[in-house]
Design a protein around this motif. Sequence first.
Motif, PDB file in Angstrom:
ATOM      1  N   SER A 454       0.836  -1.204   0.000  1.00  0.00           N
ATOM      2  CA  SER A 454       0.000   0.000   0.000  1.00  0.00           C
ATOM      3  C   SER A 454       0.874   1.258   0.000  1.00  0.00           C
ATOM      4  N   ILE A 455       1.966   1.220   0.771  1.00  0.00           N
ATOM      5  CA  ILE A 455       2.883   2.360   0.778  1.00  0.00           C
ATOM      6  C   ILE A 455       3.527   2.509  -0.598  1.00  0.00           C
ATOM      7  N   TYR A 456       3.931   1.392  -1.171  1.00  0.00           N
ATOM      8  CA  TYR A 456       4.584   1.391  -2.472  1.00  0.00           C
ATOM      9  C   TYR A 456       3.663   1.976  -3.538  1.00  0.00           C
ATOM     10  N   GLU A 457       2.421   1.512  -3.578  1.00  0.00           N
ATOM     11  CA  GLU A 457       1.494   1.996  -4.595  1.00  0.00           C
ATOM     12  C   GLU A 457       1.153   3.473  -4.401  1.00  0.00           C
ATOM     13  N   ASN A 458       0.985   3.894  -3.162  1.00  0.00           N
ATOM     14  CA  ASN A 458       0.676   5.304  -2.923  1.00  0.00           C
ATOM     15  C   ASN A 458       1.874   6.203  -3.242  1.00  0.00           C
ATOM     16  N   MET A 459       3.071   5.706  -3.001  1.00  0.00           N
ATOM     17  CA  MET A 459       4.238   6.491  -3.384  1.00  0.00           C
ATOM     18  C   MET A 459       4.312   6.657  -4.899  1.00  0.00           C
ATOM     19  N   LYS A 460       3.948   5.618  -5.633  1.00  0.00           N
ATOM     20  CA  LYS A 460       3.933   5.736  -7.090  1.00  0.00           C
ATOM     21  C   LYS A 460       2.835   6.690  -7.543  1.00  0.00           C
ATOM     22  N   LEU A 461       1.727   6.728  -6.791  1.00  0.00           N
ATOM     23  CA  LEU A 461       0.698   7.728  -7.093  1.00  0.00           C
ATOM     24  C   LEU A 461       1.235   9.141  -6.892  1.00  0.00           C
ATOM     25  N   VAL A 462       1.987   9.336  -5.811  1.00  0.00           N
ATOM     26  CA  VAL A 462       2.569  10.645  -5.553  1.00  0.00           C
ATOM     27  C   VAL A 462       3.475  11.068  -6.701  1.00  0.00           C
ATOM     28  N   TYR A 463       4.347  10.149  -7.108  1.00  0.00           N
ATOM     29  CA  TYR A 463       5.273  10.462  -8.197  1.00  0.00           C
ATOM     30  C   TYR A 463       4.521  10.653  -9.518  1.00  0.00           C
ATOM     31  N   GLY A 464       3.472   9.855  -9.700  1.00  0.00           N
ATOM     32  CA  GLY A 464       2.684   9.997 -10.921  1.00  0.00           C
ATOM     33  C   GLY A 464       2.018  11.359 -11.030  1.00  0.00           C
ATOM     34  N   ILE A 465       1.547  11.896  -9.897  1.00  0.00           N
ATOM     35  CA  ILE A 465       0.952  13.242  -9.895  1.00  0.00           C
ATOM     36  C   ILE A 465       1.993  14.279 -10.263  1.00  0.00           C
ATOM     37  N   LEU A 466       3.192  14.142  -9.732  1.00  0.00           N
ATOM     38  CA  LEU A 466       4.256  15.099 -10.053  1.00  0.00           C
ATOM     39  C   LEU A 466       4.621  15.057 -11.535  1.00  0.00           C
TER      40      LEU A 466
END
Length: 1030
Positions: A454-466
């Motif tokens: 869950s942390i991994y996927e949300n971190m990729k969401l963060v980077y994807g937004i950037l």
Amino acid sequence: MSFRLPGTSTSPSTPNRKNTRSLFSQPSTTPAGAPPSYLADASHVSTTPAGPPPRSVYGSSFNAANNTFGRKGNTPGRRGFAVPSSSPPLEEDEDDEDAEGEDDDEMDGVRRSTRSQGMSPEKSAFMSSIMDSPRGLKRSRNGKVREQTQSDYPAIARGIASHAAPVKLEEPDDMVLRQEEIMSRLEPLARERAGERDAAICEGVAELTKSWRQHSDAETKEGRLGPASDDAFTRATYLSSLLLQLHHPYTPKTTQQSTRLQRPVNHAKRPPSGACTIPRALLDWLDTWHNPFPDDFDTIWRNEPSPAGHERFWDSVLFALTRGKFDRAIRLLNDAGWDNSVTAEEDFGEGHTGYTGRQLDHIEEVIERCTTLLQACPAFKYGEWDVKGADWTVFRQRVRQAIKDLEIFAGEDDEEATESEAPKRNMFQMSAGMGDSMNMSTASKKAESKVPWSIYENMKLVYGILLGGVDELLDASQDWLEASIYLTVWWDGEDEAPAGLGRSQNLRRSMHASQRTREADVAPGAAYRKRLGDAFAMVTEAGDDAVFTPDTLDPVQVGLACVMVDNVESVISILRAWSLPITTAVVEVAALAGWLPQARPRSKGLLAQGFSSEDLMVLSHGAGHQPRTGEIERDEVLSEYAGLLADKEVLRSNDGKLEQEGWELAVAVLGRLGDESAGQVRIGELLGLIELSDETRVDKVLDACRNLELVDQARGIAERYADHLAESTQAYGPALIYYARAHATAKLKSTLSLLISLSLLHSASSPARQDLDTQLSSLLSRERTALVNLARSDTEAASLLASHLSGYATIRRFYDLRDQDVAPTTSSNGAALLRPLERKREAAKALIAVTESAADCIRGGLYDPEVESVVPVDGVLALLGEALPLLGQPKRIFTKDQVYNLLRVVEDFATAPSRIRENAESLLQASINAYKDGGKIGMSELLKKSRSDLSSKSVRLGGSSYDMLASSAMLQSQEKKGGKGAEAKRGWDWRKGLDGVGTTVDVGGEDVLMLLRLALAQEVARGLSGQINW
């Protein structure tokens, strides 16, 4: 039977998650063939999620029956790892499955065709991502892209506006006054400083929207789009502020990105920057006008035992990032407290309340890397929001590297995915969460990851937004408005890479892109507006798979949709039904900046060539003229607004410092019409309806006309008010001033001739000193303050008044000097008291000056009407009579030249035309009759009656007119006996000497001339004999 893709020899495998293609360019999840046999078993449990998806972000007031904010999809960090909703239902007809199975192959054909034909400049920057995304354009059953048609929202907007009731002017006075102040400064500033026009307009727009916002309610409807208030002005402010932000971006001074509970974060100060960028402007607008759910950042940050233990922790992080509030996201991540995290239960099951051991260390390490990266963001570091610029390009490279590092750290396979491998994935296996081999499940992959899934996927969401990822931004959006704006704000300015390109191809494409000129760099405003329209189309026009859909029954949402597609005409039509002041301001700003779709753009050139608006109307109906739609008649909007302003009596600011009448603002608005001739006509009609009740109002009208360079209208108003004063009041000073401002020379001379005639009739200053009004007293004083004030506004009028007033002023000086002994006060012109002999000589000098002026037009006995004199010729005989008491004095009064000048005037008058002599005789007889009546006068009433009776008859008084003056004087004397009528005090009265001529015979002009000739002859003889010193 076994299921294999055509042309493959190996079993399908799960797509490599480390694909370096665009984050939103994922292959279709539609299967390429029949489903596996083990899934065809009816007893097998369906992998399709049952029921509606979990609530959206901040869903405290979420209602599943009326969910306009939910997205058809799954966000790992918020909803766990359910099977994607794009999985095919098991009930699908076999034919439909076969047809859908061809989707990927046909889309590949479309891509190849697109690459071979080349992309035209008009194609959207979204084209490639739309074609490769399941959220793309509408598709037919065979998967081909349907051609997009023109948006229907402008037509809907025009329909809404056509049924709206007539708008009224109900906006606050303070706002109307402030707006007019801004617009009156903006137009000349924008035209004079052409090089700085954009900056001047941006500054004006910022002031306008700030003024509107102060009188609006910015609260958003809970869980919905649009302002909570149904006030029409608030709605108009909501819509117009977004439209103006797109064309003239600015940063409100009240914008605050941080919460009051925030701890200080060390970052560089923002350097001085130029104009605000559109991404920053759009985010500011969202922060002001679109907050459908309460801001619970403080609640989550203060959550006990830790922020990560709050169920909306990741929602808050993603929301802060999409809104550009990096400080909030960094604070939440730094203070998360992962040993108490709600996502631990998703990763490990019930009973787990947080992370421990090495997993906690790993989480803290990746979070530290993420926050360090966020602190290096140009927007956070020094407030740089040029997302398409070089600084952001470098930053995005760091983000991509951070994604790679995260995947490596988490232990994900780093195998390169090539273009040939992409179509070989079995979508059923990917949807079911299967790995590269049938014996590797998603659960085992989770277990092997160093970082909790869950942390991994949300971190990729963060980077994807950037990186501006479409799917990531749509997941973080609460409605179609946010989705459209986020996709615009986080755009890098580049066309998206077509799907299927490998890393090397993408690198070569990036090198070529860096060497070419982008539209976003040359014309960023147009590029961003185009991007916004494409984003809106992608979000809302996806057929049955549409994620968000505007409510066409809501005028606010329809107006927002028109803003998105940049249809200015439709937006203005809606604004016009809500608030005419805001509509007028938007239209004027758009016209100044050049983005208003004006009707007949060539009209201004024709007007400059002398064509009237009527001529243009006739020409517009000529052969070949085709009416155009989507155009705004700017002058029509301004004229309608001016009409509403003219109906207002007075508008006052809240602090009471500013007060203006409605007609003043209406004139100012009409003065900005493009058709100047039509504007002058409208202003003339408006001013003709104004009641000219006092000087203050008249001065306001004249100042407004002067500022707008409406010379003819100003002169007409001044003359109309002067007529009113001269005919119905005793204020002769203001009447003279306004006649001068009207340049009404004839009426000015007529009024002064009346005053001179009345003075000669009574052989005294008229009006008397005590009856002088303030303005006339000022005109006759030495300082002449009223004349100086007039010269400041109209030098030509001041010169005209000064020249014509000199004759009347000189006659008054003569009478004041004569009467100094009986009225020992300072004269009206400020002259000091003189000795008797000196006083008589000064009086003689003044008398000779006015006498010569009156006789200028009869030189040699011939009347010359072209000669301009400041004293009417009708007064020559009475002026000669005033000279009699000064002749024959023991000591010389007149000089030699003055005596000869008197002799010349006598002879010129004696040989003048009979009409001139008859008029002068009439005034002389009126004066003698007034003397015989007893000398009592009531000047105020007499002046009023005389002016009203005589001014309209002729410019030059004469004949029966002077008889009427005499009768008025006698009647006045009879009425005032024992009253306020008083006998005038004179130093001497030349008419008293006529008593010795005889009472049985009326004394006439011939007698006066005979007496004057005799006196002058004796004076010459005395001078030549030496009896007096010449």
